[in-house]
Design a protein around this motif. Structure first.
Motif, PDB file in Angstrom:
ATOM      1  N   PRO A   1       0.770  -1.212   0.128  1.00 50.44           N
ATOM      2  CA  PRO A   1      -0.029   0.104   0.299  1.00 50.44           C
ATOM      3  C   PRO A   1       0.720   1.329   0.066  1.00 50.44           C
ATOM      4  O   PRO A   1       0.408   2.108  -0.764  1.00 50.44           O
TER       5      PRO A   1
ATOM      6  N   THR B   1       3.420   2.906  -1.385  1.00 51.71           N
ATOM      7  CA  THR B   1       3.705   3.397  -2.799  1.00 51.71           C
ATOM      8  C   THR B   1       2.924   3.356  -3.828  1.00 51.71           C
ATOM      9  O   THR B   1       2.925   4.025  -4.619  1.00 51.71           O
ATOM     10  N   ALA B   2       2.036   2.376  -3.628  1.00 49.82           N
ATOM     11  CA  ALA B   2       1.384   1.485  -4.903  1.00 49.82           C
ATOM     12  C   ALA B   2       0.561   2.859  -5.524  1.00 49.82           C
ATOM     13  O   ALA B   2       0.416   2.857  -7.048  1.00 49.82           O
ATOM     14  N   GLY B   3      -0.202   3.513  -4.826  1.00 47.28           N
ATOM     15  CA  GLY B   3      -1.303   4.048  -5.598  1.00 47.28           C
ATOM     16  C   GLY B   3      -0.746   5.355  -6.322  1.00 47.28           C
ATOM     17  O   GLY B   3      -1.091   5.719  -7.201  1.00 47.28           O
ATOM     18  N   GLY B   4       0.446   5.961  -6.037  1.00 46.20           N
ATOM     19  CA  GLY B   4       1.003   7.153  -6.548  1.00 46.20           C
ATOM     20  C   GLY B   4       0.023   8.342  -6.012  1.00 46.20           C
ATOM     21  O   GLY B   4      -0.366   8.127  -5.042  1.00 46.20           O
TER      22      GLY B   4
ATOM     23  N   GLY C   1       4.743   6.969 -13.707  1.00 40.00           N
ATOM     24  CA  GLY C   1       4.101   8.159 -12.828  1.00 40.00           C
ATOM     25  C   GLY C   1       3.000   7.974 -12.025  1.00 40.00           C
ATOM     26  O   GLY C   1       2.588   8.063 -10.998  1.00 40.00           O
ATOM     27  N   LYS C   2       2.016   7.146 -12.670  1.00 39.05           N
ATOM     28  CA  LYS C   2       0.672   6.772 -12.245  1.00 39.05           C
ATOM     29  C   LYS C   2       1.013   5.468 -11.467  1.00 39.05           C
ATOM     30  O   LYS C   2       0.377   5.351 -10.313  1.00 39.05           O
ATOM     31  N   PHE C   3       2.096   4.507 -11.740  1.00 42.66           N
ATOM     32  CA  PHE C   3       2.169   3.449 -10.889  1.00 42.66           C
ATOM     33  C   PHE C   3       3.851   3.238 -10.487  1.00 42.66           C
ATOM     34  O   PHE C   3       4.470   2.631 -11.120  1.00 42.66           O
ATOM     35  N   PRO C   4       4.013   3.994  -9.427  1.00 38.85           N
ATOM     36  CA  PRO C   4       5.541   4.177  -9.100  1.00 38.85           C
ATOM     37  C   PRO C   4       6.079   2.666  -8.796  1.00 38.85           C
ATOM     38  O   PRO C   4       7.157   2.442  -8.964  1.00 38.85           O
ATOM     39  N   ARG C   5       5.165   1.997  -8.339  1.00 40.78           N
ATOM     40  CA  ARG C   5       5.495   0.707  -8.091  1.00 40.78           C
ATOM     41  C   ARG C   5       6.308  -0.065  -9.080  1.00 40.78           C
ATOM     42  O   ARG C   5       6.809  -0.972  -9.087  1.00 40.78           O
TER      43      ARG C   5
ATOM     44  N   MET D   1      -1.892  -4.030 -12.046  1.00 35.99           N
ATOM     45  CA  MET D   1      -1.403  -2.672 -12.146  1.00 35.99           C
ATOM     46  C   MET D   1      -0.807  -2.777 -13.544  1.00 35.99           C
ATOM     47  O   MET D   1      -1.203  -1.942 -14.394  1.00 35.99           O
TER      48      MET D   1
ATOM     49  N   ILE E   1      -7.782  -3.288   0.093  1.00 39.65           N
ATOM     50  CA  ILE E   1      -7.047  -1.923   0.366  1.00 39.65           C
ATOM     51  C   ILE E   1      -6.352  -1.925  -0.983  1.00 39.65           C
ATOM     52  O   ILE E   1      -6.264  -0.700  -1.621  1.00 39.65           O
TER      53      ILE E   1
ATOM     54  N   GLN F   1      -7.061   1.398  -4.326  1.00 33.81           N
ATOM     55  CA  GLN F   1      -6.009   2.068  -4.770  1.00 33.81           C
ATOM     56  C   GLN F   1      -6.490   1.813  -6.412  1.00 33.81           C
ATOM     57  O   GLN F   1      -6.177   2.951  -6.974  1.00 33.81           O
TER      58      GLN F   1
ATOM     59  N   ILE G   1      -7.010   5.019  -9.167  1.00 35.56           N
ATOM     60  CA  ILE G   1      -6.431   4.905 -10.428  1.00 35.56           C
ATOM     61  C   ILE G   1      -7.217   5.111 -11.642  1.00 35.56           C
ATOM     62  O   ILE G   1      -7.217   5.847 -12.529  1.00 35.56           O
TER      63      ILE G   1
END
Lengths: 523, 236
Positions: free
Chosen positions: A516, A518-521, B120-124, B143, B169, B173, B177
């Motif tokens: 959780p 960092t995932a959402g940005g 940028g949208k998905f830093p992961r 994602m 959770i 997210q 998005i």
């Protein structure tokens, strides 16, 4: 001494006993002993029982393996000599006793005159006596027990020794790595000039060897080369685009027959120029790939495999049948197929053919590599991993599957034409199912999707059996065993296709951090 | 009108999977298709992106029929599907997966800029860019699947069960998005079993039952509808 661990040893010994009994029941004890005898260079007539000493060698291997396995039950425990010997002895003894009991049963029945071949065709009186070392029932059984225990002890000792030296090897390996990185060896790796020099050496060998190593080797290596061509083609179809095609030999046959029928005086009296016929054969095979591909494009996986398997057989049976006899000469095959000519001169010696095949292989490797690394290759890769998603990202899956089939078939056509031309003959039996299987096996063993893998696979599967000519009749056995072993120890093949490796070593910032944070940005 | 589906019928062999489905989607909307398993929601999406063939009916995109358009051309027209079940290319790295998403484009610079945009949208995903798709966690794979869809620069994004099998959770997210993607100008057709979640971000919704649409309306009204509450939101 832990009782449970001895029970385990006894259990693993019993499994080995069962393996020995099973091998004896299907007659493999005799076959393998005979094989050993042949490998050791002694002659053995057909149907002859091999000598007892080779049976001992065979049993010895199994016994050592038994002891080795039994003494290494748990990878994490430290082995002591007493532990090892105890376990090995228990395993060897239980295996031996079980085998002895089996010996009593079959030996006893045989002594009473029962013909066991009624039940199991391999259990002749001779083979039973062989199993008991040509000794009496009791003595033979005791030899089994004693020898099995002895060999298990040897296996245990080997396991103990290797465990000890393993630690040493590990430290040495790091040392060697460090050393090689610090010296010229480390610097040489990745230097482009080194690659050029190596390529130069290979090219030089390719030019020199056919002239020097004689007609036999040119024949063997020519066959390997033709199989490299076939492997490159099937690699595109199976390895890259992921379509399991089992009737690949059909394209080989189409190439060979197109070439044969356009250059042989019989039956059509078309004596075309070698190069034109070669090109036409390749094109014919490629077209046949498209024609076959169109109706089966919707099939996937097993269904595709079965349909193409049938297709390969249909072609062979058609070639053999009376229906096409006037057109393809039926079972007799086509003779007097032309060899290569250039500017009116004929090049048909074994050396010339070797050069021709080398040229064809180099050209094919070049083309296959270009395709694989282009966007076409990327599309194939996507299709092989998930056809539906590939389609959803805009890949025209039908087109690329057809393209893979026809390009793969073209390679087979080239291989087939060269094959027919070199032999000056081709018949239906050159195009049996076994060719498809050979090629598939060499692609899998070499490493799916890998071009060097194909070359290595062709050498391993076509070159080695020629070298070990004695083993030829056991090739199917060796194939099966090789495939099983490969799937267990190196499922990705001898020379796997290079895929992107993890750049970030596992354990640094690649640990499964809770998602959780960092995932959402930005939200 | 961006998308009009009219009297759509689909058969799987003898099974009549869609029995005359009619709905539409306006430019800029999020429309949710909700309903139980096997109601025909995914079939509808697959038929729009032409992975399935309809037996009758019409699909119009910006006024032009796309029923006969092959799947790869559907993507070029700007309709991109993110298939159900986090289907990514397991043996390609994250970056290669994204590049596959941009398969219809050949402008290298533009593709690289787009990769930066989705990172940028998905830093992961940026952290995992060299990792093979198959080694990602479930949420990361979903994602990646959406990010790969975005790489084709869709005007209409078809999302099939983006919440399937994910922890609550992470579902939140993902839906954040999705809303963000919509605010930046992409229309979205969303198929979901998680009706609560889907209707909370959608403008309008359609309720599917055994191959037919049984109810339609504004998302807010549907959330309050007693039948929807009873069937999909765990009672009143």
């Amino acid at each position: 001494m832990n009782k449970q661990s001895l029970q385990k040893s006894a259990g693993s010994g019993l499994v080995f006993g069962i393996i020995v009994i099973f091998l004896a029941l299907i007659g493999f004890t005799v076959v393998f002993s005979g094989l050993i005898q042949k490998v050791l260079g002694q002659s053995l007539g057909v149907g002859q029982i091999p000598s007892i000493s080779n049976f001992f060698i065979f049993l010895g291997f199994l016994g050592i393996w038994n002891g080795w396995r039994a003494s290494r039950q748990d990878k994490h425990e430290t082995l002591t000599l007493a532990k090892v010997l105890m376990r090995a002895a228990v395993a060897g003894l239980s295996a031996g006793v079980l085998v002895m009991l089996y010996g009593f049963v079959v030996g006893g029945l045989d002594a009473r005159g029962t013909d066991m071949r009624k039940y199991l065709s391999m259990l002749s009186s001779d083979s039973i006596k062989f199993f008991l070392f040509n000794q009496s029932l009791v003595l033979g059984g005791l030899i089994h027990v004693g020898f099995s225990t002895l060999m298990a002890l040897v296996g245990g000792l080997l396991a103990f020794g290797s465990e000890r030296s393993q630690q040493q090897v590990r430290t040495n390996r790091t040392k060697i790595q460090k050393w090689s990185q610090s010296t010229w060896l480390g610097k040489v790796q990745g230097n482009p000039y080194v690659t050029y020099v190596l390529m130069g050496i290979v090219l030089l060998l390719l030019v020199l060897l056919p002239r020097t190593w004689g007609a036999y080797w040119n024949y063997v290596m020519g066959t390997v080369g033709i199989y490299v061509l076939l492997g490159l083609g099937l690699n595109i179809i199976v390895g890259l685009s992921g379509q399991l095609v089992l009737g690949y030999v059909a394209f080989f046959a189409i190439g060979a027959y197109t070439f044969a029928l356009t250059t042989s005086p019989e039956p059509h009296n078309l004596v075309w120029n070698f190069w034109i016929a070669l090109a036409v054969s390749v094109v014919a095979a490629a077209l046949s790939g498209i024609l076959i591909g169109l109706p089966i494009l919707r099939l996937r996986g097993d269904y595709l495999a079965i349909v193409t398997l049938g297709f390969g057989e249909i072609i062979r049976i058609l070639l053999k049948s009376d229906i096409l006899k006037d057109f393809t000469m039926g079972p007799r095959g086509v003779r007097n197929i032309a060899g290569p000519t250039l500017f009116g001169r004929s090049f048909t010696s074994d050396v010339d053919f070797m050069y021709l095949i080398i040229l064809a292989v180099l050209l094919s490797i070049f083309l296959a590599k270009r395709w694989q690394e282009s966007s076409i290759g990327r599309a194939w890769l996507a299709i092989s991993q998930d056809e539906t998603v590939a389609q959803a990202t805009g890949v025209d899956t039908q087109k690329y599957k057809l393209l893979a089939l026809s390009l793969g078939a073209a390679f087979a056509g080239l291989g087939g034409a060269l094959f027919a031309s070199r032999n000056q003959f081709t018949g239906p039996e050159d195009h049996a199912l076994m060719v498809s299987i050979n090629v598939l096996v060499l692609v899998i063993v070499g490493g799916m999707g890998s071009i060097p893998g194909v070359v290595l696979g062709a050498f391993t599967l076509k070159g080695l059996p020629e070298i070990l000519r004695e083993l030829e009749s056991y090739r199917l056995l060796v194939f099966g065993a090789l495939l099983v072993v490969m799937m267990i120890i190196r499922p990705e093949g001898l020379w796997p296709a290079r895929r992107p490796k993890l750049e970030v070593p596992v354990g640094q910032d690649n640990e499964p951090v809770p998602l959780p944070a960092t995932a959402g940005g930005e939200k | 009108m961006m998308l009009e589906v009219e009297n759509l019928n689909v058969h799987y062999g003898a099974i009549h999977a869609l029995k005359g489905v009619t709905f539409h989607l306006q430019e800029g909307e999020i429309v949710a298709l909700i309903g139980a398993n096997g109601a025909g929601k995914s079939t509808t999406l697959n038929t729009i992106s032409r992975l399935n063939k309809p037996t009758a009916g019409d699909i119009r995109y910006r006024g032009a029929s796309i029923v006969e358009t092959p799947p790869q051309d559907i993507v070029t027209k700007g309709i991109v599907q993110v298939p159900e079940g986090r289907r990514i290319f397991p043996k390609m790295s994250v970056v290669e997966n994204l590049e596959m998403g941009a398969y219809i484009f050949s402008d290298r610079q533009r593709i690289e800029a787009d990769i930066e945009m989705v990172f940028g949208k998905f830093p992961r995903l940026r952290e995992r860019r060299k990792q093979l798709g198959g080694t990602l966690s479930g949420g990361e794979q979903q994602m990646l699947a959406i990010a790969r869809g975005l790489m084709a620069r869709p005007q209409l994004l078809l999302l099939d069960e983006p919440s399937m099998g994910l922890a609550p959770i992470i579902v939140e997210q993902i839906f954040d998005i999705i809303r963000e993607i919509n605010q930046q100008g992409t229309s979205i057709l969303l198929v979901e079993q998680n009706a609560q979640m889907a209707l909370s971000i959608a403008d309008r919704g359609y309720v599917f039952e055994t191959g037919k649409i049984v109810l339609e309306g504004d998302a807010g009204d549907l959330l309050e509808d007693p039948m929807v509450k009873e069937a999909y939101l765990g009672g009143g």
